[in-house]
Structure formats: structure tokens, C-alpha cells
Design a protein around this motif. Structure first.
Motif, mmCIF file in Angstrom:
data_model
loop_
_atom_site.group_PDB
_atom_site.id
_atom_site.type_symbol
_atom_site.label_atom_id
_atom_site.label_comp_id
_atom_site.label_asym_id
_atom_site.label_seq_id
_atom_site.Cartn_x
_atom_site.Cartn_y
_atom_site.Cartn_z
ATOM 1 N N ARG A 43 23.152 -11.712 8.608
ATOM 2 C CA ARG A 43 23.362 -10.322 9.013
ATOM 3 C C ARG A 43 22.353 -9.470 8.262
ATOM 4 N N TRP A 44 21.764 -8.463 8.951
ATOM 5 C CA TRP A 44 20.789 -7.619 8.276
ATOM 6 C C TRP A 44 20.692 -6.251 8.929
ATOM 7 N N ILE A 45 20.117 -5.321 8.139
ATOM 8 C CA ILE A 45 19.822 -3.967 8.595
ATOM 9 C C ILE A 45 18.395 -3.664 8.161
ATOM 10 N N VAL A 46 17.609 -3.096 9.063
ATOM 11 C CA VAL A 46 16.239 -2.709 8.747
ATOM 12 C C VAL A 46 16.253 -1.283 8.218
ATOM 13 N N VAL A 47 15.577 -1.078 7.094
ATOM 14 C CA VAL A 47 15.431 0.245 6.497
ATOM 15 C C VAL A 47 13.956 0.453 6.151
ATOM 16 N N ALA A 48 13.605 1.665 5.753
ATOM 17 C CA ALA A 48 12.234 1.969 5.343
ATOM 18 C C ALA A 48 12.275 2.728 4.026
ATOM 19 N N ASP A 49 11.276 2.470 3.185
ATOM 20 C CA ASP A 49 11.174 3.198 1.918
ATOM 21 C C ASP A 49 10.699 4.622 2.196
ATOM 22 N N PRO A 50 10.586 5.486 1.183
ATOM 23 C CA PRO A 50 10.200 6.881 1.431
ATOM 24 C C PRO A 50 8.842 7.074 2.113
ATOM 25 N N GLU A 51 7.951 6.069 2.057
ATOM 26 C CA GLU A 51 6.665 6.190 2.738
ATOM 27 C C GLU A 51 6.654 5.465 4.084
ATOM 28 N N GLN A 65 0.646 3.663 9.174
ATOM 29 C CA GLN A 65 0.419 4.042 10.569
ATOM 30 C C GLN A 65 1.258 3.252 11.564
ATOM 31 N N VAL A 66 1.426 1.951 11.362
ATOM 32 C CA VAL A 66 2.119 1.099 12.324
ATOM 33 C C VAL A 66 3.118 0.204 11.593
ATOM 34 N N LYS A 67 3.864 -0.578 12.371
ATOM 35 C CA LYS A 67 4.859 -1.488 11.818
ATOM 36 C C LYS A 67 4.211 -2.475 10.852
ATOM 37 N N ASN A 68 4.904 -2.742 9.741
ATOM 38 C CA ASN A 68 4.421 -3.727 8.778
ATOM 39 C C ASN A 68 4.313 -5.104 9.437
ATOM 40 N N ASP A 95 0.845 -1.187 0.000
ATOM 41 C CA ASP A 95 0.000 0.000 0.000
ATOM 42 C C ASP A 95 0.883 1.240 0.000
ATOM 43 N N CYS A 96 0.483 2.240 -0.775
ATOM 44 C CA CYS A 96 1.242 3.492 -0.804
ATOM 45 C C CYS A 96 0.320 4.632 -1.222
ATOM 46 N N VAL A 97 0.695 5.827 -0.849
ATOM 47 C CA VAL A 97 -0.076 7.014 -1.194
ATOM 48 C C VAL A 97 0.256 7.462 -2.612
ATOM 49 N N ASP A 98 1.528 7.434 -2.981
ATOM 50 C CA ASP A 98 1.986 7.918 -4.287
ATOM 51 C C ASP A 98 2.656 6.776 -5.057
ATOM 52 N N THR A 99 1.902 6.105 -5.903
ATOM 53 C CA THR A 99 2.449 4.940 -6.614
ATOM 54 C C THR A 99 3.598 5.314 -7.547
#
Length: 125
Positions: A100-108, A59-62, A8-12
Motif C-alpha cells: 500500500r502506498w501514497i505518492v507525495v511531493a517535497d516542498p520543491e 519541471q517534469v515527473k521524477n 536536485d533542488c533550488v534551496d538546499t
């Protein structure tokens, strides 16, 4: 059988730009585009990433997220590349069972992990 992961995203359009650049090493391209949907497809058997426009922001964690292995041991360089595209680093490097991993988030704000598998794990075909 086909696997489609819907995000889900606001700006596809903006999200498509980010995700196409982020997934460039995996050779994703634009597919079906019919509002409110825009699909990003990779080479088979990669899952399709379907961007679905919704009116509300995250709004909340995926509850479900992508884990991406870009085939590099250098997580920091890959995270820097993604940050230049608009991603935000959420965590420090973590490890468990050789992963090994790093958590990141996309622009939304949608979280995903960039990971390196243990060297003893052989990828499944």
C-alpha cells in the motif's frame, strides 16, 4: 560500497530542513556541507541523500524517486505529518501485490512514496 541518492533542488537549506524532519524516524543527520552540495546521512546501511543546488526548478515527473517505509501501518497519519512539514499529497492510497502506498511531493515538487509492505514480506538485513 555506498549508495548515494542525489536530489536536485533550488534551496538546499530549506530542503535539508524538510528532509531531516521527514526522515527523523529513520535517524538521518546533516553530513558533508560544501556548496552546491549538502548531504543527509542515516545509519548504515541507509543510503546518503545528497542535496545538489541547481538554478532551475523541477519541471517534469521524477524518473527515479524514494520509496519510504516508516514502519507504520497508518499511512494517513504519516502523510499528515509530512504535510505539516510542507509535503503535498499527490495521490490517494494505492495498492498492488499487498503493498500500500501514497505518492507525495517535497516542498520543491520532488515526488516520493510512503508505503507499507505486505505483512508476509520479511525485511532483508
Amino acid at each position: 560500497m555506498q549508495i548515494v541518492v542525489t536530489l536536485d533542488c533550488v534551496d538546499t537549506e530549506a530542503q535539508a530542513g524538510f528532509w531531516l524532519a521527514a526522515l527523523a524516524p529513520l535517524e538521518y543527520r546533516r553530513g558533508f556541507d560544501g556548496p552546491p552540495y549538502l548531504s543527509l546521512v542515516g545509519p548504515a546501511p541507509a543510503p546518503t541523500l545528497l542535496l545538489q543546488q541547481v538554478p532551475e526548478s523541477k519541471q517534469v515527473k521524477n524518473r527515479m524517486h524514494l520509496d519510504l517505509d516508516f514502519g507504520t501501518e497508518d499511512l494517513d497519519t504519516e502523510i499528515e505529518r509530512l504535510q505539516q512539514l510542507g509535503a503535498q499529497r499527490i495521490s490517494r492510497e494505492q495498492s498492488e501485490h499487498g503493498f500500500r502506498w501514497i505518492v507525495v511531493a517535497d516542498p520543491e515538487g520532488n515526488e516520493f512514496c510512503v508505503f507499507v509492505p505486505p505483512t508476509s514480506v520479511v525485511p532483508q538485513a
